[in-house]
Design a protein around this motif. Structure first.
Motif, mmCIF file in Angstrom:
data_model
loop_
_atom_site.group_PDB
_atom_site.id
_atom_site.type_symbol
_atom_site.label_atom_id
_atom_site.label_comp_id
_atom_site.label_asym_id
_atom_site.label_seq_id
_atom_site.Cartn_x
_atom_site.Cartn_y
_atom_site.Cartn_z
ATOM 1 N N GLY A 6 -26.318 -28.857 13.717
ATOM 2 C CA GLY A 6 -27.611 -28.171 13.691
ATOM 3 C C GLY A 6 -28.514 -28.878 12.702
ATOM 4 N N ILE A 7 -29.760 -29.131 13.116
ATOM 5 C CA ILE A 7 -30.702 -29.809 12.222
ATOM 6 C C ILE A 7 -31.898 -28.896 12.022
ATOM 7 C CG2 ILE A 7 -32.238 -31.801 12.002
ATOM 8 C CD1 ILE A 7 -30.228 -33.418 13.596
ATOM 9 N N ILE A 17 -26.317 -29.518 9.309
ATOM 10 C CA ILE A 17 -25.002 -28.931 9.047
ATOM 11 C C ILE A 17 -24.111 -29.156 10.265
ATOM 12 C CG2 ILE A 17 -23.714 -26.761 8.723
ATOM 13 C CD1 ILE A 17 -25.838 -25.832 6.810
ATOM 14 N N VAL A 18 -22.908 -29.675 10.010
ATOM 15 C CA VAL A 18 -21.931 -29.863 11.083
ATOM 16 C C VAL A 18 -20.891 -28.755 10.958
ATOM 17 C CG1 VAL A 18 -20.206 -31.409 12.087
ATOM 18 C CG2 VAL A 18 -22.255 -32.368 11.008
ATOM 19 N N ILE A 19 -20.643 -28.051 12.058
ATOM 20 C CA ILE A 19 -19.608 -27.006 12.033
ATOM 21 C C ILE A 19 -18.506 -27.336 13.042
ATOM 22 C CG2 ILE A 19 -21.180 -25.183 11.292
ATOM 23 C CD1 ILE A 19 -21.136 -24.115 14.208
ATOM 24 N N ALA A 221 -33.432 -19.297 13.481
ATOM 25 C CA ALA A 221 -32.198 -20.006 13.121
ATOM 26 C C ALA A 221 -31.566 -19.348 11.898
ATOM 27 C CB ALA A 221 -32.505 -21.470 12.850
ATOM 28 N N ALA A 222 -32.382 -18.950 10.928
ATOM 29 C CA ALA A 222 -31.851 -18.294 9.728
ATOM 30 C C ALA A 222 -31.219 -16.952 10.097
ATOM 31 C CB ALA A 222 -32.950 -18.099 8.699
ATOM 32 N N PHE A 223 -31.801 -16.269 11.068
ATOM 33 C CA PHE A 223 -31.198 -15.001 11.531
ATOM 34 C C PHE A 223 -29.841 -15.290 12.183
ATOM 35 C CE2 PHE A 223 -30.149 -11.948 14.798
ATOM 36 C CZ PHE A 223 -30.281 -10.739 14.131
ATOM 37 N N ALA A 401 -30.069 -24.453 9.379
ATOM 38 C CA ALA A 401 -29.308 -25.520 10.052
ATOM 39 C C ALA A 401 -27.964 -24.986 10.557
ATOM 40 C CB ALA A 401 -29.082 -26.702 9.101
ATOM 41 N N TYR A 402 -27.402 -24.029 9.826
ATOM 42 C CA TYR A 402 -26.127 -23.440 10.257
ATOM 43 C C TYR A 402 -26.338 -22.635 11.541
ATOM 44 C CZ TYR A 402 -21.692 -20.953 10.180
ATOM 45 O OH TYR A 402 -20.469 -20.455 10.526
#
Ligand code: ADP
Length: 413
Positions: A6-7, A17-19, A221-223, A401-402
């Motif tokens: 996610g960018i 962030i890579v998950i 995205a933050a939600f 990003a997460y």
């Protein structure tokens, strides 16, 4: 192992962030800077990719990007910007608002100087418009650098363009503006658009079948990062201001309170924003004082102090009154008592906000995640729980990003 990237291009630099499949964070990368100028977007994107280890890059299955809502630009037929983008807070659209009011329905969310459609209308009256072929949001353009397709967006970014998220199409009234431009095709956030461009895959050692998915906006995205996904689940942001977001099966729209809904699959993300919040706390206390004085407060005890903490007059949600006076009296000599009154009063306003959303038809509140500087305050959490009467927790993940990495994972599986 499958990984997802996610960018986030937000208002304070860019992050990635890579998950993994379980949502565990495998890598976090940053490109610093306040609002990145347009010429930096390109290099910020490539440098974020380069910072992720090659080992991880080889296993990334899908990528999604979120941009700042209503940061927009015009491009030519090759995707080259024809002029500088207009950033989210650029108010140049104010000169076309009256024109917009003649076509858009009354009280429509796009009727503000900073909406994407107000910006497009303003741009359509500038000389550089002659070279423009595509109108794009920041997230659309950055994703285009990865998948190479012009004119594709998502319905979170397109909301402020006037896109009808209920009917899932552009409304008729938009045609009346007669703007000669390709409006983006609008997809559900997370939908795979295409495989990553060959050149990018080869240069950065991504898999050639790595999918680039439709993105979203920074606040959604933050939600999503909180993990909230069922009707009745909510996220309160206790930052400088107080922002409530509640997932609901019913869509709410009420311009009087500044309430509108984003579509989230079959659900609606409803919410409102109050001017009360941490900025008022910071006027009286340092963050260190907030932490130490809070530890002396008994969260189970009710403070009778009834404030409406504001820096200046006026609020919109949950009380719609542009002249609403700040109420910060009486002020006890004991700072612990004063802070208790402030935290208690903001908690009351939060509870009032959720009640209002439920009265308007939103699902019954069942769970509250918390983001922002106030989330770490356990005393405040205890006070809020007393009013909200549902579990209140601090979100484990709050980074946009997460949330966008989760979107890439959900969309591509
Ligand atoms: P924003 O990004 O909206 O500016 P942040 O999420 O960074 O805000 O949060 C900053 C706010 O958090 C400040 O206004 C500050 O008053 C508040 N804050 C910081 N520490 C605490 C605390 N221990 N208790 C309550 N509020 C706090």
């Amino acid at each position: 192992m499958a990984f997802y990237l996610g960018i986030d291009f937000g208002t304070s630099g860019a992050r990635g962030i890579v998950i993994d499949e379980a949502g565990g964070i495998q890598a976090q990368v940053r490109y610093p800077g306040k609002m990145l100028a347009a010429y930096q977007w390109n290099s910020a994107l490539w440098s974020l990719l380069a910072e992720i280890s090659e080992e991880l890059r080889r296993e990334i299955q899908a990528i999604a990007i979120n941009g700042t809502s209503s940061t927009v630009l015009l491009c030519d037929a090759a995707g080259k910007p024809v002029d500088a983008p207009l950033f989210y807070n650029d108010g140049r659209g104010s000169v076309v608002l009256d024109q917009l009011k003649t076509v858009a329905p009354p009280n429509h969310t796009v009727l503000t100087a900073t909406s994407s459609i107000a910006k497009l209308l303003w741009m359509s009256q500038q000389p550089f418009f002659a070279e423009a072929k595509y109108f794009m949001h920041q997230a659309d353009w950055l994703a285009f650098l990865l998948h190479g397709k012009l004119g594709i967006s998502d319905y979170h970014n397109a909301l402020k363009l006037g896109y009808d998220v209920e009917e899932v199409k552009y409304p008729k009234w938009l045609e009346k503006l007669q703007i000669a431009i390709h409006l983006p095709q609008v997809l559900s956030p997370g939908t795979p658009i295409a495989e990553i461009r060959r050149e990018v895959a080869d240069e950065f050692h991504f898999r050639r079948d790595c999918l680039i998915c439709a993105g979203t906006t920074d606040s959604i995205a933050a939600f999503l990062a909180s993990g909230a996904k069922l009707p009745g689940e909510a996220v309160t942001s206790l930052g400088s201001t107080l922002v409530l977001k509640l997932l609901s099966r019913k869509r709410l729209e009420d311009a009087r309170y500044g309430i509108y809904s984003h579509r989230l699959g079959d659900l609606w993300l409803t919410g409102g924003a109050s001017n009360t919040g941490g900025a008022v706390l910071r006027k009286f206390f340092t963050d260190a004082e907030l932490a130490s004085l809070s530890s002396e407060i008994d969260a189970a005890k009710v403070s009778e102090l009834d404030y409406y903490p504001l820096l200046q007059a006026g609020d919109r949600f949950p009380i719609n009154d542009p002249h609403l006076a700040p109420r910060l009296e009486p002020r006890p000599d004991n700072p612990v008592e004063f802070l208790h009154g402030l935290l208690e009063s903001i908690a009351r306003i939060e509870a009032h906000g959720y009640e209002l959303l439920q009265q308007m038809g939103a699902d019954k509140l069942t769970f509250v995640y918390t983001a922002g500087g106030g989330a770490a305050n356990d005393t405040w959490t205890g006070i809020r729980q007393r009013y909200l009467k549902v579990p209140v927790v601090s979100s484990v993940n709050t980074e946009a990003a997460y949330g966008t990495a989760l979107l890439a994972m959900r969309g591509s599986n």
